[in-house]
Design an enzyme around this catalytic site. Structure first.
Site, mmCIF file in Angstrom:
data_model
loop_
_atom_site.group_PDB
_atom_site.id
_atom_site.type_symbol
_atom_site.label_atom_id
_atom_site.label_comp_id
_atom_site.label_asym_id
_atom_site.label_seq_id
_atom_site.Cartn_x
_atom_site.Cartn_y
_atom_site.Cartn_z
ATOM 1 N N SER A 118 0.813 -1.213 0.000
ATOM 2 C CA SER A 118 0.000 0.000 0.000
ATOM 3 C C SER A 118 0.844 1.260 0.000
ATOM 4 C CB SER A 118 -0.924 -0.001 1.227
ATOM 5 O OG SER A 118 -0.180 -0.164 2.420
ATOM 6 N N GLU A 151 -5.953 -0.322 -6.946
ATOM 7 C CA GLU A 151 -4.926 0.591 -7.463
ATOM 8 C C GLU A 151 -3.899 -0.239 -8.216
ATOM 9 O OE1 GLU A 151 -3.642 4.597 -5.218
ATOM 10 O OE2 GLU A 151 -3.459 2.818 -3.966
#
Length: 296
Positions: A118, A151
């Site tokens: 992340s 993402e």
């Protein structure tokens, strides 16, 4: 691309394995701990049971999803036939570099290597391999089976072909992929983590209490969950790790983690996973809530 290995059976790993398996992929779920694998598979089974109860899937579809997952404690064996590997280990750069060096050695030459990081640089991770053009970020959101966003992070050397393949694959999972570039925190955490950190600073400075801060953001900003509760669910140790990566990457004091966050992590108050963070998630607290509801 119907054979996918997932490294790590924790919250994100078992959610990713669940999502791929439910979409018809053959999944090799890999973890060095048999206990973690059992816990991960139990979580997947319980989540599928909830879907059956809501009539989102049938019992037959649940069984088919579980049958699509095979567990391994040996990485070399688990990735032997993988077309894609998704690494979902702890947010630790040294561990990730070690894993990717091994994956590069053990996987077929045409295997795409993805990381669910992340915040950590895809370019840096890719540099640990001999196939940087085939390394990409796939940052799923928690809970993975429910949240639509992925993402997709291109490293400096990630090829157009690999990017298109992963974008298309994400869509086949029923997700909405968004392509972003490789900078600390990417988009999601570059925006989210400073907000969470500022919420902790607000508490640290005595502006308001935990529930007051969360209530303001839920009622005033229409957030489904307050920032302090969200930090608890993410894991305060994960929040701290991401902020440290961003602080080191940008050398900007606005990303420096709040001292309260640092101390809570040192004290082992990590949020939901440890039973206590900004809120109390202990069994005794749960029993107290049940008792209060019963007395009502």
């Amino acid at each position: 691309m119907k054979n996918v290995a997932v490294i790590g059976a924790g919250t994100m790993g078992n959610g990713i394995a669940h999502t791929f398996a439910q979409s018809g992929f053959k999944v090799q779920l890999i973890d060095i701990s048999e206990a973690s694998l059992k816990k991960g598979m139990d979580t997947i089974s319980k989540n599928l049971d909830r879907m059956v109860a809501k009539e989102a899937i049938t019992e037959a579809q649940k069984q088919e999803t579980l049958n699509n997952i095979t567990t391994f404690t040996d990485v070399t064996e688990g990735v032997e036939y993988a077309s894609l590997v998704v690494e979902a280990a702890t947010e630790n750069i040294d561990l990730k570099l070690k894993i990717f060096k091994q994956l590069d050695k053990d996987c077929p030459d045409d295997t795409i290597l993805a990381t669910n990081t992340s915040s950590i640089s895809i370019t840096q991770i890719a540099a640990a391999t001999s196939r940087p053009s085939m390394v990409i970020g796939m940052h799923f959101m928690n809970p993975v089976p429910i949240m639509k966003l992925v993402e997709i992070i291109r490293g400096y050397n990630t090829s157009d072909e690999v990017t298109k393949t992963i974008m298309d694959m994400s869509k086949s999972l029923g997700k909405i992929p968004v392509e972003v570039n490789d900078y600390p925190g990417f988009v999601a955490n570059r925006i989210l983590m400073p907000m969470l950190n500022e919420s902790i600073e607000t508490l640290y400075n005595g502006v308001a209490g935990v529930e007051e801060i969360d209530t303001v953001m839920k009622l005033g900003m229409a957030h489904p969950m307050g920032p302090l509760q969200l930090a608890d669910f993410i894991g305060l140790d994960i929040c701290l790790s991401i902020l440290n990566v961003m602080y080191e990457g940008f050398k900007n004091p606005k990303y420096a983690p709040c001292p309260l966050l640092v101390n809570m992590v040192r004290a082992g108050k990590l949020g939901v996973k440890s039973g206590e963070g900004f809120y109390d998630y202990s069994q005794s607290k749960k029993a107290e809530k049940v008792a209060k509801q019963f007395l009502k």
